[in-house]
Design a protein around this motif. Structure first.
Motif, mmCIF file in Angstrom:
data_model
loop_
_atom_site.group_PDB
_atom_site.id
_atom_site.type_symbol
_atom_site.label_atom_id
_atom_site.label_comp_id
_atom_site.label_asym_id
_atom_site.label_seq_id
_atom_site.Cartn_x
_atom_site.Cartn_y
_atom_site.Cartn_z
ATOM 1 N N ARG A 160 0.734 -1.122 -0.067
ATOM 2 C CA ARG A 160 0.053 0.008 -0.028
ATOM 3 C C ARG A 160 0.678 1.118 0.091
ATOM 4 O O ARG A 160 0.729 2.092 0.690
ATOM 5 N N THR A 161 1.692 1.240 -1.062
ATOM 6 C CA THR A 161 2.704 2.341 -1.118
ATOM 7 C C THR A 161 2.867 3.261 -2.394
ATOM 8 O O THR A 161 3.184 4.007 -2.681
ATOM 9 N N GLY A 162 2.481 2.082 -3.402
ATOM 10 C CA GLY A 162 2.485 2.763 -4.555
ATOM 11 C C GLY A 162 1.532 3.462 -5.178
ATOM 12 O O GLY A 162 0.416 3.676 -4.689
ATOM 13 N N MET A 212 -9.298 -3.834 -7.760
ATOM 14 C CA MET A 212 -8.800 -3.106 -6.760
ATOM 15 C C MET A 212 -7.907 -4.250 -6.185
ATOM 16 O O MET A 212 -6.732 -3.990 -5.548
ATOM 17 N N MET A 213 -8.244 -5.484 -5.980
ATOM 18 C CA MET A 213 -7.425 -6.444 -5.180
ATOM 19 C C MET A 213 -5.983 -6.578 -6.148
ATOM 20 O O MET A 213 -5.042 -6.672 -5.529
ATOM 21 N N ALA A 214 -6.044 -6.745 -7.417
ATOM 22 C CA ALA A 214 -4.710 -6.831 -8.252
ATOM 23 C C ALA A 214 -4.137 -5.616 -7.786
ATOM 24 O O ALA A 214 -2.691 -5.706 -7.842
ATOM 25 N N GLU A 217 -6.634 3.859 -2.075
ATOM 26 C CA GLU A 217 -7.263 5.008 -3.031
ATOM 27 C C GLU A 217 -6.750 4.976 -4.471
ATOM 28 O O GLU A 217 -7.604 5.109 -5.307
ATOM 29 N N ASP A 218 -5.608 4.801 -4.578
ATOM 30 C CA ASP A 218 -4.980 4.711 -6.086
ATOM 31 C C ASP A 218 -5.299 3.652 -6.813
ATOM 32 O O ASP A 218 -5.990 3.731 -8.059
ATOM 33 N N SER A 219 -5.630 2.740 -6.223
ATOM 34 C CA SER A 219 -6.081 1.191 -6.927
ATOM 35 C C SER A 219 -7.488 1.639 -6.979
ATOM 36 O O SER A 219 -7.864 1.120 -8.285
ATOM 37 N N ALA A 220 -8.040 2.072 -6.156
ATOM 38 C CA ALA A 220 -9.738 2.171 -6.496
ATOM 39 C C ALA A 220 -9.832 3.389 -7.564
ATOM 40 O O ALA A 220 -10.864 3.203 -8.408
ATOM 41 N N ARG A 221 -9.026 4.399 -7.787
ATOM 42 C CA ARG A 221 -9.009 5.379 -8.520
ATOM 43 C C ARG A 221 -8.828 4.983 -10.104
ATOM 44 O O ARG A 221 -9.604 5.219 -10.915
ATOM 45 N N PHE A 222 -7.851 3.974 -9.951
ATOM 46 C CA PHE A 222 -7.553 3.405 -11.356
ATOM 47 C C PHE A 222 -8.649 2.510 -11.996
ATOM 48 O O PHE A 222 -8.748 2.220 -12.879
ATOM 49 N N SER A 223 -9.127 1.619 -10.788
ATOM 50 C CA SER A 223 -10.233 0.857 -10.985
ATOM 51 C C SER A 223 -11.258 1.526 -11.739
ATOM 52 O O SER A 223 -12.078 1.247 -12.681
ATOM 53 N N PHE A 224 -11.681 2.781 -11.187
ATOM 54 C CA PHE A 224 -12.961 3.607 -11.589
ATOM 55 C C PHE A 224 -12.526 3.993 -13.091
ATOM 56 O O PHE A 224 -13.269 4.228 -14.099
ATOM 57 N N LEU A 225 -11.609 4.560 -13.310
ATOM 58 C CA LEU A 225 -11.226 5.109 -14.509
ATOM 59 C C LEU A 225 -11.289 3.947 -15.482
ATOM 60 O O LEU A 225 -11.556 4.542 -16.650
#
Length: 265
Positions: free
Chosen positions: A137-139, A171-173, A182-190
């Motif tokens: 959870r740092t990327g 998001m899991m990936a 938050e970044d994984s969620a934002r990328f998932s939504f985009l």
């Protein structure tokens, strides 16, 4: 479909489209408990367009910058972080597009059973929880490279299996690859934008084959799905960094158990 069915299912679809809890699993429950018929093609078109409008409106500034810098990079061969991200989203969309074209018929014929949805709801719920606990959870999005984007895209292709949850598995990936919540969620939504847009267009072509198109039902379903999806995105991004994925994973386990009870209970 009567009005109550449209309202309930549109709200459910809008909320669950972007939460990591599987929209297909939730659409089975009302049908099983209340004996509702299949929602039909018109409803599918309506909720897809509603979800698409919601994510486009919420990320309107991001989408504009991504389009501007992504296309601009092709012209001047200079890519900003946003321009690079735009093409990573395109790359991540390719696996789902290919798998959808090749296996769409098989998936709809053989994998839309309640048993499959129960299994994937539980299985990917456990994996989501594990990824949240084990991930660094740092990327950030700025650190995302083409290999990680492609890996998330391949995960998104697996979401064509009902019960998996497109947002959940992407998001899991992202978490498994070390991204922040938050970044994984934002990328998932985009990255949902091109996938939902393509799906909505394909469904719209099928809609043209209907002799009678229930435009009133479509409008109501679109509006309700859009509102619930927009609120879902907003509040999910507000709280995900604090609450984590555990509540959603636990909910998926309970939901899967409920589906199993309905099937074999």
């Amino acid at each position: 479909m009567d009005t109550i069915q449209i309202v309930v299912l549109a709200l459910i679809q809008g909320l669950t489209e972007f939460l990591p809890i599987s929209s297909s699993a939730h659409l089975i429950l009302p049908a099983e408990v209340l004996g509702w018929p299949d929602q039909g093609l018109a409803f599918d078109v309506a909720v897809h367009f509603g979800s698409l409008i919601a994510v486009l409106v919420y990320f309107r500034r991001d989408v504009w910058v991504l389009l501007r810098d992504g296309l601009g990079g092709l012209v001047n061969n200079r890519y900003t972080d946003e321009g690079r991200l735009a093409w990573l989203i395109v790359l991540a969309t390719i696996p789902a597009g290919l798998v959808g074209l090749i296996f769409k018929g098989y998936i709809e014929t053989h994998l839309r059973s309640a048993a499959v949805i129960a299994a994937t709801t539980i299985g990917f719920g456990v994996l989501l929880w594990w990824a949240d606990i084990r991930g660094k959870r740092t990327g950030t999005l700025a650190q995302l490279n083409w290999k990680k984007a492609l890996a998330i895209g391949i995960a998104q292709a697996l979401a064509l299996i009902p019960g998996t949850s497109r947002s959940g598995i992407t998001m899991m990936a992202g978490l498994m690859l070390g991204m922040k919540r938050e970044d994984s969620a934002r990328f998932s939504f985009l990255m949902s934008i091109p996938v939902i847009a393509l799906s909505a267009m394909l469904l719209s072509f099928d809609l043209l084959s209907l002799e009678v198109v229930p435009w009133g039902d479509i409008l109501l379903g679109t509006v309700l799905s859009c509102i619930s999806a927009y609120l879902c995105i907003h509040f999910f991004l507000q709280f995900i960094s604090r609450i984590g994925m555990a509540p959603f994973a636990i909910y998926r386990l309970l939901l899967g158990a409920a589906l199993i009870w309905m099937i074999w209970g």
